[in-house]
Design a protein around this motif. Structure first.
Motif, short mmCIF file in Angstrom:
data_model
loop_
_atom_site.label_atom_id
_atom_site.label_comp_id
_atom_site.label_asym_id
_atom_site.label_seq_id
_atom_site.Cartn_x
_atom_site.Cartn_y
_atom_site.Cartn_z
N GLY A 27 60.49 -15.76 0.21
CA GLY A 27 61.61 -14.99 0.71
C GLY A 27 62.44 -14.29 -0.34
O GLY A 27 63.49 -13.71 -0.01
N GLU A 28 62.02 -14.27 -1.60
CA GLU A 28 62.81 -13.60 -2.62
C GLU A 28 62.13 -12.32 -3.11
O GLU A 28 60.93 -12.11 -2.91
N VAL A 29 62.92 -11.46 -3.75
CA VAL A 29 62.38 -10.31 -4.47
C VAL A 29 62.42 -10.67 -5.95
O VAL A 29 63.49 -10.91 -6.51
N TYR A 30 61.24 -10.71 -6.55
CA TYR A 30 61.11 -11.09 -7.96
C TYR A 30 60.68 -9.86 -8.73
O TYR A 30 59.67 -9.22 -8.41
N GLY A 31 61.43 -9.52 -9.76
CA GLY A 31 61.14 -8.31 -10.51
C GLY A 31 60.46 -8.57 -11.83
O GLY A 31 60.83 -9.49 -12.56
N LEU A 32 59.45 -7.75 -12.14
CA LEU A 32 58.86 -7.70 -13.48
C LEU A 32 59.35 -6.40 -14.11
O LEU A 32 58.97 -5.31 -13.69
N LEU A 33 60.22 -6.52 -15.09
CA LEU A 33 60.87 -5.37 -15.71
C LEU A 33 60.35 -5.19 -17.12
O LEU A 33 60.29 -6.15 -17.89
N GLY A 34 59.98 -3.97 -17.45
CA GLY A 34 59.51 -3.71 -18.81
C GLY A 34 59.03 -2.29 -18.95
O GLY A 34 58.79 -1.60 -17.96
N PRO A 35 58.89 -1.80 -20.19
CA PRO A 35 58.43 -0.42 -20.41
C PRO A 35 56.96 -0.28 -20.06
O PRO A 35 56.24 -1.27 -19.84
N ASN A 36 56.49 0.95 -19.99
CA ASN A 36 55.06 1.21 -19.80
C ASN A 36 54.28 0.53 -20.92
O ASN A 36 54.66 0.61 -22.10
N GLY A 37 53.20 -0.15 -20.56
CA GLY A 37 52.39 -0.84 -21.56
C GLY A 37 52.83 -2.26 -21.84
O GLY A 37 52.24 -2.93 -22.70
N ALA A 38 53.82 -2.75 -21.10
CA ALA A 38 54.32 -4.11 -21.34
C ALA A 38 53.39 -5.18 -20.81
O ALA A 38 53.46 -6.33 -21.24
N GLY A 39 52.50 -4.82 -19.88
CA GLY A 39 51.59 -5.78 -19.27
C GLY A 39 51.86 -6.04 -17.80
O GLY A 39 51.22 -6.91 -17.20
N HIS A 149 49.20 -5.02 7.52
CA HIS A 149 48.68 -6.31 7.99
C HIS A 149 49.71 -7.43 7.90
O HIS A 149 49.39 -8.60 8.11
N ARG A 150 50.96 -7.07 7.58
CA ARG A 150 52.07 -8.02 7.49
C ARG A 150 51.78 -9.13 6.47
O ARG A 150 51.66 -10.31 6.81
N LEU A 176 64.63 -3.47 0.81
CA LEU A 176 65.74 -4.37 1.15
C LEU A 176 65.63 -4.84 2.59
O LEU A 176 65.91 -6.01 2.90
N ARG A 177 65.23 -3.96 3.47
CA ARG A 177 65.07 -4.32 4.89
C ARG A 177 63.94 -5.33 5.06
O ARG A 177 64.07 -6.32 5.78
N LEU A 178 62.81 -5.08 4.40
CA LEU A 178 61.68 -6.01 4.48
C LEU A 178 62.09 -7.40 4.00
O LEU A 178 61.77 -8.41 4.62
N GLU A 181 64.19 -9.38 6.31
CA GLU A 181 63.39 -9.92 7.43
C GLU A 181 62.49 -11.06 6.97
O GLU A 181 61.69 -11.57 7.76
N GLY A 182 62.61 -11.45 5.69
CA GLY A 182 61.91 -12.64 5.22
C GLY A 182 60.69 -12.42 4.36
O GLY A 182 60.06 -13.39 3.94
#
Length: 307
Positions: A27-39, A149-150, A176-178, A181-182
């Motif tokens: 139920g969370e939004v997890y971000g991978l933040l980094g420049p292009n080429g970071a992996g 396919h949810r 944010l809406r998705l 809704e879980g």
């Protein structure tokens, strides 16, 4: 929902992902933040089973990816950075095709195709061929194909690259809406403002490694001794003298806007003002800010997120 442990991926002798570990809660939004080429994209491709890792373990929804590849893939919705849609098909045909790959058929496939196109704001254009769409519309259709396919875990790999502000805002609102809704979402980006707006927790990647992860507040605590002075200056600014002020680590300039990155709360503000007043520099605006993700990335890696 996802547990990645000790993931390693090499291309020949190049280490693209170096022993990274992270968890994504249901139920969370997890971000991978980094420049292009970071992996980031390599990490996504390993998690989705598109490429084989060299070491590590991936558990999706309680299932081991190596032992239950097809079952794990059925739980995932993948929205790749490169558009994965067919230009000579209509929007409806695209979404229906990808839905059929996840064993949807008949009335259920028809209903979920309709609902998904409506969700991304393309239902009224459903009969039109994709080659007539704008870049932003194609990005939204790309998301619809990964969503029909949810999935239990939706993976979005830089979904707003190269699109207009209106489409970008629509995509952000849809995410944010998705999530409300879980739905669990893994989101990669090199736009710090997107990560700040969308993500419950963030991992900062650089050169194949996760250099820090946590909530935005937890990441700020890593560099809590840093603070930032912003000024709008007019006149002959004595840059050589400003750079010599004790505790000022970096000065960023855009037009007439100056941003001073300071370490520890000593006397930088006083010394800045003294120097500027001495040289008759006009200060038309000033603010003191806490660290944002760009600052955190710079402090941890020594370079800008856009580098």
């Amino acid at each position: 929902m996802l547990n990645a442990k000790g993931i390693v991926k090499r291309y020949d002798k190049k280490l693209a992902v170096s022993d990274i570990s992270f968890q994504i809660n249901d139920g969370e939004v997890y971000g991978l933040l980094g420049p292009n080429g970071a992996g980031k994209s390599t990490t996504i491709n390993v998690i989705s089973g598109l490429i084989k890792k060299d070491a590590g373990e991936i558990i999706i929804g309680g299932k081991n990816l190596d032992k239950n590849l097809l079952e794990c893939k059925m739980m995932l919705g993948i929205v790749p950075q490169e558009l994965a849609i067919y230009n000579d098909l209509s929007a409806e045909q695209n979404v229906s095709f990808f839905g059929s790959l996840y064993n949807l058929s008949g009335k259920k496939l028809e209903e979920q195709t309709k609902e998904t196109l409506d969700y991304v704001g393309l239902y009224d254009r459903r009969k039109e061929k994709v080659k007539t769409f704008s870049g932003g519309m194609k990005r939204r259709l790309n998301i619809a194909c990964g969503l029909v396919h949810r999935p239990k875990l939706l993976i979005l790999d830089e979904p707003t690259v190269g699109i207009d502000p209106q489409s970008r805002n629509h995509i952000m609102e849809s995410i944010l809406r998705l999530n409300s809704e879980g739905m669990t979402i893994l989101y990669t980006t090199h736009y710090m403002e997107e990560a700040e707006q969308l993500c419950n927790r963030i991992a900062i990647m650089d050169e194949g490694q996760i250099v820090a992860q946590g909530t935005l507040q937890e990441l700020r605590q890593i560099i809590e001794e840093h603070w930032f002075i912003k000024m709008r200056l007019m006149g002959d600014v004595p840059m050589d003298e400003l750079r010599l002020i004790d505790g000022i680590e970096q000065i960023d300039i855009k037009d007439f806007n100056y941003r001073f990155s300071c370490k520890q709360k000593k006397n930088q503000l006083r010394d800045l003002l003294d120097t500027l007043i001495h040289h008759h520099v006009e200060i038309s605006d000033m603010s003191i800010d806490e660290a944002d993700l760009e600052d955190i990335f710079l402090a941890l890696t020594g370079k800008s997120l856009r580098d």
